[in-house]
Design an enzyme around this catalytic site. Structure first.
Site, PDB file in Angstrom:
ATOM      1  N   CYS A 111       0.804  -1.235   0.000  1.00  0.00           N
ATOM      2  CA  CYS A 111       0.000   0.000   0.000  1.00  0.00           C
ATOM      3  C   CYS A 111       0.833   1.279   0.000  1.00  0.00           C
ATOM      4  O   CYS A 111       0.329   2.346  -0.340  1.00  0.00           O
ATOM      5  CB  CYS A 111      -0.949   0.014   1.197  1.00  0.00           C
ATOM      6  SG  CYS A 111      -2.157  -1.312   1.150  1.00  0.00           S
ATOM      7  N   HIS A 249      -3.120   7.395   3.662  1.00  0.00           N
ATOM      8  CA  HIS A 249      -3.586   6.113   3.148  1.00  0.00           C
ATOM      9  C   HIS A 249      -4.945   5.827   3.787  1.00  0.00           C
ATOM     10  O   HIS A 249      -5.161   6.140   4.962  1.00  0.00           O
ATOM     11  CB  HIS A 249      -2.580   5.017   3.504  1.00  0.00           C
ATOM     12  CG  HIS A 249      -2.992   3.667   3.026  1.00  0.00           C
ATOM     13  ND1 HIS A 249      -3.363   3.435   1.724  1.00  0.00           N
ATOM     14  CD2 HIS A 249      -3.120   2.473   3.664  1.00  0.00           C
ATOM     15  CE1 HIS A 249      -3.691   2.160   1.582  1.00  0.00           C
ATOM     16  NE2 HIS A 249      -3.557   1.560   2.755  1.00  0.00           N
ATOM     17  N   ASN A 279     -10.095   0.790   0.205  1.00  0.00           N
ATOM     18  CA  ASN A 279      -8.628   0.791   0.235  1.00  0.00           C
ATOM     19  C   ASN A 279      -8.114   0.371  -1.146  1.00  0.00           C
ATOM     20  O   ASN A 279      -8.247  -0.784  -1.537  1.00  0.00           O
ATOM     21  CB  ASN A 279      -8.160  -0.187   1.316  1.00  0.00           C
ATOM     22  CG  ASN A 279      -6.643  -0.283   1.412  1.00  0.00           C
ATOM     23  OD1 ASN A 279      -5.927   0.297   0.603  1.00  0.00           O
ATOM     24  ND2 ASN A 279      -6.169  -1.028   2.388  1.00  0.00           N
TER      25      ASN A 279
HETATM   26  O1  UT7 Z   1      -3.698  -1.264   3.846  1.00  0.00           O
HETATM   27  C1  UT7 Z   1      -3.371  -2.346   4.669  1.00  0.00           C
HETATM   28  C2  UT7 Z   1      -4.544  -3.263   4.731  1.00  0.00           C
HETATM   29  N1  UT7 Z   1      -5.010  -3.663   6.018  1.00  0.00           N
HETATM   30  C3  UT7 Z   1      -5.832  -2.959   6.818  1.00  0.00           C
HETATM   31  O2  UT7 Z   1      -5.970  -1.820   6.673  1.00  0.00           O
HETATM   32  C4  UT7 Z   1      -6.554  -3.668   7.921  1.00  0.00           C
HETATM   33  C5  UT7 Z   1      -6.613  -2.954   9.212  1.00  0.00           C
HETATM   34  N2  UT7 Z   1      -7.638  -3.582  10.058  1.00  0.00           N
HETATM   35  C6  UT7 Z   1      -8.914  -3.178  10.013  1.00  0.00           C
HETATM   36  O3  UT7 Z   1      -9.241  -2.240   9.302  1.00  0.00           O
HETATM   37  C7  UT7 Z   1      -9.919  -3.882  10.898  1.00  0.00           C
HETATM   38  O4  UT7 Z   1      -9.238  -4.751  11.774  1.00  0.00           O
HETATM   39  C8  UT7 Z   1     -10.976  -4.667  10.070  1.00  0.00           C
HETATM   40  C9  UT7 Z   1     -11.929  -3.717   9.371  1.00  0.00           C
HETATM   41  C10 UT7 Z   1     -10.295  -5.575   9.061  1.00  0.00           C
HETATM   42  C11 UT7 Z   1     -11.811  -5.550  10.994  1.00  0.00           C
HETATM   43  O5  UT7 Z   1     -12.430  -4.763  12.002  1.00  0.00           O
HETATM   44  P1  UT7 Z   1     -12.340  -5.168  13.540  1.00  0.00           P
HETATM   45  O6  UT7 Z   1     -13.123  -4.181  14.286  1.00  0.00           O
HETATM   46  O7  UT7 Z   1     -10.873  -5.309  13.881  1.00  0.00           O
HETATM   47  O8  UT7 Z   1     -13.098  -6.559  13.564  1.00  0.00           O
HETATM   48  P2  UT7 Z   1     -12.548  -8.029  13.927  1.00  0.00           P
HETATM   49  O9  UT7 Z   1     -11.578  -8.516  12.899  1.00  0.00           O
HETATM   50  O10 UT7 Z   1     -12.099  -8.020  15.354  1.00  0.00           O
HETATM   51  O11 UT7 Z   1     -13.881  -8.891  13.802  1.00  0.00           O
HETATM   52  C12 UT7 Z   1     -15.017  -8.651  14.659  1.00  0.00           C
HETATM   53  C13 UT7 Z   1     -16.134  -9.589  14.243  1.00  0.00           C
HETATM   54  C14 UT7 Z   1     -15.715 -11.052  14.130  1.00  0.00           C
HETATM   55  O12 UT7 Z   1     -16.782 -11.840  14.563  1.00  0.00           O
HETATM   56  P3  UT7 Z   1     -16.803 -12.449  16.065  1.00  0.00           P
HETATM   57  O13 UT7 Z   1     -15.563 -13.293  16.178  1.00  0.00           O
HETATM   58  O14 UT7 Z   1     -16.771 -11.254  16.983  1.00  0.00           O
HETATM   59  O15 UT7 Z   1     -18.079 -13.227  16.107  1.00  0.00           O
HETATM   60  C15 UT7 Z   1     -15.527 -11.234  12.648  1.00  0.00           C
HETATM   61  O16 UT7 Z   1     -15.716 -12.577  12.243  1.00  0.00           O
HETATM   62  O17 UT7 Z   1     -16.628  -9.206  12.940  1.00  0.00           O
HETATM   63  C16 UT7 Z   1     -16.631 -10.368  12.094  1.00  0.00           C
HETATM   64  N3  UT7 Z   1     -16.414  -9.922  10.721  1.00  0.00           N
HETATM   65  C17 UT7 Z   1     -17.404  -9.526   9.918  1.00  0.00           C
HETATM   66  N4  UT7 Z   1     -18.728  -9.438  10.097  1.00  0.00           N
HETATM   67  C18 UT7 Z   1     -19.475  -8.971   9.066  1.00  0.00           C
HETATM   68  C19 UT7 Z   1     -15.240  -9.823  10.070  1.00  0.00           C
HETATM   69  N5  UT7 Z   1     -15.450  -9.344   8.815  1.00  0.00           N
HETATM   70  C20 UT7 Z   1     -16.789  -9.155   8.715  1.00  0.00           C
HETATM   71  C21 UT7 Z   1     -17.609  -8.687   7.669  1.00  0.00           C
HETATM   72  N6  UT7 Z   1     -18.938  -8.596   7.889  1.00  0.00           N
HETATM   73  N7  UT7 Z   1     -17.115  -8.298   6.466  1.00  0.00           N
END
Ligand code: UT7
Length: 378
Positions: A111, A249, A279
């Site tokens: 990125c 970014h 992104n």
């Molecule tokens: O440019 C470099 C690229 N990388 C990034 O920028 C990633 C940086 N990270 C993030 O932006 C965030 O961590 C995410 C947006 C990827 C995820 O958000 P989060 O608040 O950290 O959520 P999480 O991964 O802790 O997941 C929370 C819950 C989980 O369910 P449980 O275990 O609490 O039941 C996930 O399975 O949300 C669930 N989940 C979803 N639910 C609906 C994960 N993805 C999704 C989805 N829709 N698309």
């Protein structure tokens, strides 16, 4: 002393829009989750190769600078979604533009590729190696996405933008930057089978898959962008309140809010595109930069801060002082060919191809590849 002024800028956004509702037709997700966790509403899916987007953005940037492609003596192609490693993709863009006097190189730091490319070209101008450089940030993530993984499929989009920089004795352009890499965390964002064309047929999916520890990447991103920005401001001799606009970014609106808070910058000074483009990896910062110019958010002599992070985990923050001109010298009428399909139709085609790993990504012409002979023929 020699500096490098930004004299041209242009972007190319593919027209097909993939909404959160589209994603919810094949993933267990919904608009509320995606919007509240990421700030994203829409992203674009390209019907053409990265080089085609890069060609359009570059033609706009060249017109904006009042230059021809033959005036350019360096092309730096910032991307991680290159179809091929050898030959490099910058040479494909050089060929398409007819920029026959240009050295051509790829920079892949995921990125942050555009900003690392910018540092490279800026240094080559400031040390007298070249005089005029074209820098591209482009990404075609859709072809390589694991569309069945909701943890990543909702986050990314395609897009491209380019800038032209030229040698000047005036103190302007990229004046301070900090580059770094948290390599101990390189395993938390990893894509197998990414960026390889076989038999000139496009992507063969095979074992392609994403390792993506979102919460860990989130923490490292905030830390990396915040620390790099603080160091860059000290190097530039500028305080946060002197910054006119932050062009970060855009991986997640919550990451940007945290970085702005730690840097002591109000969100009113941050240009956001994340809700409509998601992104776009290497394309994110340059697209936001061009859009901020088009919307009149960058004035003459504006002071800009551009923090970013990506897989590696690479990180950086760039301080730029704009010049006097904020309008294009000329405008190009080059545009992408029309797109006959919806974004959802294209994504469903890619998903169908992935189900059958013997098939490659459908229907994308590699028009910049000079030699189109099938693999194995002499
Ligand atoms: O440019 C470099 C690229 N990388 C990034 O920028 C990633 C940086 N990270 C993030 O932006 C965030 O961590 C995410 C947006 C990827 C995820 O958000 P989060 O608040 O950290 O959520 P999480 O991964 O802790 O997941 C929370 C819950 C989980 O369910 P449980 O275990 O609490 O039941 C996930 O399975 O949300 C669930 N989940 C979803 N639910 C609906 C994960 N993805 C999704 C989805 N829709 N698309």
């Amino acid at each position: 002393m020699t500096y490098a002024a930004i004299t041209g800028w242009g972007k190319c956004m593919p027209p097909a829009v993939l909404t959160n509702a589209d994603l919810a037709t094949f993933l267990e997700t919904d608009d509320e989750w995606i919007t509240s966790r990421t700030g994203m509403k829409e992203r674009r899916v390209s019907h053409v190769h990265g080089v085609e987007m890069a060609y359009v953005a570059s033609m706009h940037a060249l017109a904006c600078a009042g230059l021809n492609a033959s005036d350019i003596d360096l092309i730096v192609y910032g991307s991680c979604s290159n179809d091929e490693t050898v030959p490099n993709t910058a040479s494909g863009l050089q060929y398409k533009l007819g920029a026959s006097n240009a050295a051509s190189m790829d920079v892949n730091t995921a990125c942050t590729s555009f900003l690392y490319a910018y540092s490279t070209a800026n240094a080559m101008i400031r040390t007298g190696v070249v005089k005029r450089a074209l820098i591209v940030g482009v990404e075609l993530v859709s072809r390589y996405m694991d569309w069945n993984n909701r943890g990543v499929a909702v986050l990314f989009g395609d897009g491209c933008a380019a800038i032209v920089i030229e040698a000047t004795e005036e103190k302007t352009g990229l004046l301070a930057e900090t580059l770094g890499c948290f390599s101990d965390a390189r395993g938390i964002l990893r894509i197998s089978g990414y960026g390889a064309t076989y038999a000139n047929q496009g992507v063969v999916f095979g074992d392609m898959g994403w390792v993506f520890d979102g919460p860990q990447i989130f923490k490292k991103a905030v830390q990396g962008m915040t620390e790099a920005s603080a160091k860059t401001l000290i190097k530039a001799g500028v305080t946060a309140d002197q910054i006119d606009l932050v062009v970060p970014h855009q991986a997640n609106s919550r990451i940007i809010e945290s970085v702005a808070k730690y840097a002591g910058l109000p969100m009113s000074k941050v240009h956001l595109t994340v809700s409509k483009y998601g992104n776009m990896s290497a394309a994110t910062v340059p697209v936001a930069l061009v859009e901020a110019l088009e919307e009149g958010k960058i004035g003459p002599r504006a002071k800009l801060l551009m923090p970013a992070f990506g897989a590696g985990l690479t990180l950086c923050s760039h301080y730029v002082e704009w010049g006097d001109r904020i309008t294009p010298k000329d405008v190009s009428n080059v545009s992408l060919p029309p797109c006959e399909k919806t974004a959802l139709e294209m994504v469903n085609e890619i998903r169908a191809a992935k189900l059958d790993s013997s098939r490659s990504t459908p229907g994308i012409e590699a028009s910049y590849v000079v030699d189109q002979r099938p693999f194995g023929t002499q």
